[in-house]
Scaffold this motif. Structure first.
Motif, PDB file in Angstrom:
ATOM      1  N   THR A  54      35.611   4.787  32.543  1.00  0.00           N
ATOM      2  CA  THR A  54      36.579   4.205  33.600  1.00  0.00           C
ATOM      3  C   THR A  54      35.972   4.555  35.094  1.00  0.00           C
ATOM      4  OG1 THR A  54      38.372   4.433  32.051  1.00  0.00           O
ATOM      5  CG2 THR A  54      38.944   4.376  34.415  1.00  0.00           C
ATOM      6  N   GLY A  55      36.045   3.816  35.893  1.00  0.00           N
ATOM      7  CA  GLY A  55      35.735   4.223  37.496  1.00  0.00           C
ATOM      8  C   GLY A  55      36.695   5.279  37.975  1.00  0.00           C
ATOM      9  N   GLU A  56      35.816   6.192  38.660  1.00  0.00           N
ATOM     10  CA  GLU A  56      36.759   7.284  39.063  1.00  0.00           C
ATOM     11  C   GLU A  56      37.804   6.638  40.300  1.00  0.00           C
ATOM     12  OE1 GLU A  56      34.654  10.404  41.738  1.00  0.00           O
ATOM     13  OE2 GLU A  56      33.314   8.919  42.628  1.00  0.00           O
ATOM     14  N   LEU A  57      37.361   5.757  40.918  1.00  0.00           N
ATOM     15  CA  LEU A  57      38.340   5.078  41.924  1.00  0.00           C
ATOM     16  C   LEU A  57      39.454   4.213  41.531  1.00  0.00           C
ATOM     17  CD1 LEU A  57      35.679   4.501  44.662  1.00  0.00           C
ATOM     18  CD2 LEU A  57      37.076   6.496  44.253  1.00  0.00           C
ATOM     19  N   ASP A  58      39.279   4.063  39.972  1.00  0.00           N
ATOM     20  CA  ASP A  58      40.279   3.201  39.082  1.00  0.00           C
ATOM     21  C   ASP A  58      41.629   3.696  39.245  1.00  0.00           C
ATOM     22  OD1 ASP A  58      41.375   1.010  37.870  1.00  0.00           O
ATOM     23  OD2 ASP A  58      39.715   0.994  36.373  1.00  0.00           O
ATOM     24  N   LYS A  59      42.201   3.635  40.248  1.00  0.00           N
ATOM     25  CA  LYS A  59      43.820   4.279  40.113  1.00  0.00           C
ATOM     26  C   LYS A  59      44.914   3.366  39.709  1.00  0.00           C
ATOM     27  CE  LYS A  59      42.293   7.129  43.981  1.00  0.00           C
ATOM     28  NZ  LYS A  59      42.414   7.671  45.497  1.00  0.00           N
ATOM     29  N   GLY A  60      44.721   2.146  39.553  1.00  0.00           N
ATOM     30  CA  GLY A  60      45.697   1.368  39.034  1.00  0.00           C
ATOM     31  C   GLY A  60      46.291   1.621  37.632  1.00  0.00           C
ATOM     32  N   PHE A  61      47.599   1.858  37.435  1.00  0.00           N
ATOM     33  CA  PHE A  61      48.105   2.244  36.349  1.00  0.00           C
ATOM     34  C   PHE A  61      47.609   3.662  35.980  1.00  0.00           C
ATOM     35  CE2 PHE A  61      48.168  -2.250  36.180  1.00  0.00           C
ATOM     36  CZ  PHE A  61      49.301  -2.570  36.191  1.00  0.00           C
ATOM     37  N   TYR A  62      47.190   4.278  36.890  1.00  0.00           N
ATOM     38  CA  TYR A  62      46.669   5.896  36.814  1.00  0.00           C
ATOM     39  C   TYR A  62      45.378   6.101  35.634  1.00  0.00           C
ATOM     40  CZ  TYR A  62      50.912   6.746  38.973  1.00  0.00           C
ATOM     41  OH  TYR A  62      52.261   6.786  39.789  1.00  0.00           O
ATOM     42  N   ARG A  63      44.796   4.965  35.706  1.00  0.00           N
ATOM     43  CA  ARG A  63      43.669   4.940  34.479  1.00  0.00           C
ATOM     44  C   ARG A  63      42.714   5.888  34.824  1.00  0.00           C
ATOM     45  NH1 ARG A  63      44.510  -1.033  35.001  1.00  0.00           N
ATOM     46  NH2 ARG A  63      43.222  -1.121  37.093  1.00  0.00           N
ATOM     47  N   ASN A  64      42.551   6.362  36.081  1.00  0.00           N
ATOM     48  CA  ASN A  64      41.281   7.427  35.891  1.00  0.00           C
ATOM     49  C   ASN A  64      42.176   8.931  35.625  1.00  0.00           C
ATOM     50  OD1 ASN A  64      43.160   7.555  38.257  1.00  0.00           O
ATOM     51  ND2 ASN A  64      41.436   7.752  39.866  1.00  0.00           N
ATOM     52  N   ILE A  65      43.103   8.954  35.890  1.00  0.00           N
ATOM     53  CA  ILE A  65      43.940  10.168  35.598  1.00  0.00           C
ATOM     54  C   ILE A  65      44.208  10.361  33.867  1.00  0.00           C
ATOM     55  CG2 ILE A  65      46.038  11.427  35.713  1.00  0.00           C
ATOM     56  CD1 ILE A  65      46.455  10.735  38.616  1.00  0.00           C
ATOM     57  N   LEU A  66      44.508   9.151  33.352  1.00  0.00           N
ATOM     58  CA  LEU A  66      44.641   9.038  31.946  1.00  0.00           C
ATOM     59  C   LEU A  66      43.377   9.202  31.527  1.00  0.00           C
ATOM     60  CD1 LEU A  66      47.376   6.157  31.781  1.00  0.00           C
ATOM     61  CD2 LEU A  66      47.619   8.918  31.425  1.00  0.00           C
ATOM     62  N   THR A  67      42.272   8.612  31.864  1.00  0.00           N
ATOM     63  CA  THR A  67      41.010   9.041  31.454  1.00  0.00           C
ATOM     64  C   THR A  67      40.624  10.330  31.307  1.00  0.00           C
ATOM     65  OG1 THR A  67      40.341   6.713  31.882  1.00  0.00           O
ATOM     66  CG2 THR A  67      38.405   8.412  31.668  1.00  0.00           C
ATOM     67  N   LEU A  68      40.796  11.307  32.394  1.00  0.00           N
ATOM     68  CA  LEU A  68      40.487  12.543  32.530  1.00  0.00           C
ATOM     69  C   LEU A  68      41.434  13.401  31.390  1.00  0.00           C
ATOM     70  CD1 LEU A  68      40.175  13.277  36.460  1.00  0.00           C
ATOM     71  CD2 LEU A  68      38.769  13.166  34.589  1.00  0.00           C
ATOM     72  N   ARG A  69      42.735  12.942  31.051  1.00  0.00           N
ATOM     73  CA  ARG A  69      43.397  13.521  30.144  1.00  0.00           C
ATOM     74  C   ARG A  69      42.734  13.291  28.617  1.00  0.00           C
ATOM     75  NH1 ARG A  69      49.313  11.951  32.709  1.00  0.00           N
ATOM     76  NH2 ARG A  69      49.361  13.509  34.260  1.00  0.00           N
ATOM     77  N   ALA A  70      42.308  12.158  28.617  1.00  0.00           N
ATOM     78  CA  ALA A  70      41.870  11.917  27.173  1.00  0.00           C
ATOM     79  C   ALA A  70      40.569  13.029  26.985  1.00  0.00           C
ATOM     80  CB  ALA A  70      41.326  10.390  27.324  1.00  0.00           C
ATOM     81  N   LYS A  71      39.843  12.916  28.185  1.00  0.00           N
ATOM     82  CA  LYS A  71      38.747  13.852  28.030  1.00  0.00           C
ATOM     83  C   LYS A  71      38.883  15.257  27.756  1.00  0.00           C
ATOM     84  CE  LYS A  71      34.545  15.449  30.587  1.00  0.00           C
ATOM     85  NZ  LYS A  71      33.960  15.846  29.275  1.00  0.00           N
ATOM     86  N   GLU A  72      40.073  15.769  28.415  1.00  0.00           N
ATOM     87  CA  GLU A  72      40.295  17.187  28.055  1.00  0.00           C
ATOM     88  C   GLU A  72      40.678  17.350  26.652  1.00  0.00           C
ATOM     89  OE1 GLU A  72      43.274  17.521  31.310  1.00  0.00           O
ATOM     90  OE2 GLU A  72      41.876  17.740  32.810  1.00  0.00           O
ATOM     91  N   THR A  73      41.618  16.313  26.153  1.00  0.00           N
ATOM     92  CA  THR A  73      42.166  16.327  24.931  1.00  0.00           C
ATOM     93  C   THR A  73      40.914  16.615  23.901  1.00  0.00           C
ATOM     94  OG1 THR A  73      44.312  15.531  25.640  1.00  0.00           O
ATOM     95  CG2 THR A  73      43.616  15.391  23.092  1.00  0.00           C
ATOM     96  N   PHE A  74      40.199  15.444  23.933  1.00  0.00           N
ATOM     97  CA  PHE A  74      39.059  15.232  23.117  1.00  0.00           C
ATOM     98  C   PHE A  74      38.199  16.466  23.207  1.00  0.00           C
ATOM     99  CE2 PHE A  74      40.131  10.755  22.483  1.00  0.00           C
ATOM    100  CZ  PHE A  74      39.588  10.399  21.291  1.00  0.00           C
ATOM    101  N   ASP A  75      37.746  16.945  24.505  1.00  0.00           N
ATOM    102  CA  ASP A  75      36.933  18.167  24.199  1.00  0.00           C
ATOM    103  C   ASP A  75      37.738  19.332  23.540  1.00  0.00           C
ATOM    104  OD1 ASP A  75      35.226  16.777  26.032  1.00  0.00           O
ATOM    105  OD2 ASP A  75      35.658  17.893  27.829  1.00  0.00           O
ATOM    106  N   SER A  76      39.069  19.394  23.766  1.00  0.00           N
ATOM    107  CA  SER A  76      39.956  20.538  23.171  1.00  0.00           C
ATOM    108  C   SER A  76      39.720  20.093  21.765  1.00  0.00           C
ATOM    109  CB  SER A  76      41.418  20.558  23.599  1.00  0.00           C
ATOM    110  OG  SER A  76      41.979  21.379  22.921  1.00  0.00           O
ATOM    111  N   LEU A  77      39.912  19.189  21.023  1.00  0.00           N
ATOM    112  CA  LEU A  77      39.975  18.946  19.629  1.00  0.00           C
ATOM    113  C   LEU A  77      38.467  19.116  19.047  1.00  0.00           C
ATOM    114  CD1 LEU A  77      41.917  15.704  19.524  1.00  0.00           C
ATOM    115  CD2 LEU A  77      42.596  17.722  18.710  1.00  0.00           C
ATOM    116  N   GLN A  78      37.548  18.708  19.924  1.00  0.00           N
ATOM    117  CA  GLN A  78      36.189  19.018  19.575  1.00  0.00           C
ATOM    118  C   GLN A  78      35.946  20.520  19.341  1.00  0.00           C
ATOM    119  OE1 GLN A  78      32.792  17.743  22.128  1.00  0.00           O
ATOM    120  NE2 GLN A  78      31.829  16.955  20.192  1.00  0.00           N
TER     121      GLN A  78
END
Length: 167
Positions: A54-78
């Protein structure tokens, strides 16, 4: 070798399909998306490759924030899988592309995805059974649900399967 990927609205759809049908895919690659994790439980993606760009400036529908949450969750699960010696490592690449908005470099996804092959016999499976459009799966890998728990169409049930030897 089956893969699912998509861009923008297709990114949302491919992220949902990744979690709903993870036992079918070798890898999934949503791009310019960022689905809320309730709609696409990362635990289901334990045995596939998962790339979310996702683009870091892609703020529509909080895409950048939700992508960061996904990264944190996948990192934690890994990290948790590694600490227990599990064979499911939640292999993922989740990145915000610097300086990009909704238009990202889409050429990076498929070369990464194609390095994966589906593992039809994982030793560890975590499955959050959730409804997609009111429909639940009856099975996931070799877990079968003979009778759904009470609670209606929105009810969620989590299952874990660990195989050691023949047990």
């Amino acid at each position: 070798r089956l893969y699912v990927f998509g861009i923008s609205e297709g990114g949302y759809g491919s992220q949902r399909l990744a979690a709903f049908y993870a036992d079918y895919w070798a890898a999934a690659g949503p791009m310019a998306g960022g689905e809320p994790l309730r709609n696409a439980p990362p635990e289901n993606c334990a045995n596939i490759g998962f790339s979310l760009l996702t683009g870091e400036l892609d703020k529509g529908f909080y895409r950048n924030i939700l992508t960061l949450r996904a990264k944190e969750t996948f990192d934690s699960l890994q990290q948790a899988a590694r600490s227990t010696g599990s064979d499911s490592l939640f292999i993922h690449r989740i990145e915000l592309q610097k300086g990009r908005g909704h238009g990202i470099d889409y050429s990076l996804d498929t070369p990464w995805l194609k390095t994966f092959r589906r593992n039809p016999w994982p030793k560890h499976v975590r499955w959050e059974d959730f409804a997609m459009d009111g429909r639940h799966r009856r099975a996931f890998y070799n877990i079968s649900v003979e009778k759904r728990p009470a609670g209606g169409d929105d009810a969620r049930t989590a299952y874990t399967m660990d195989i050691a030897g023949d047990t």
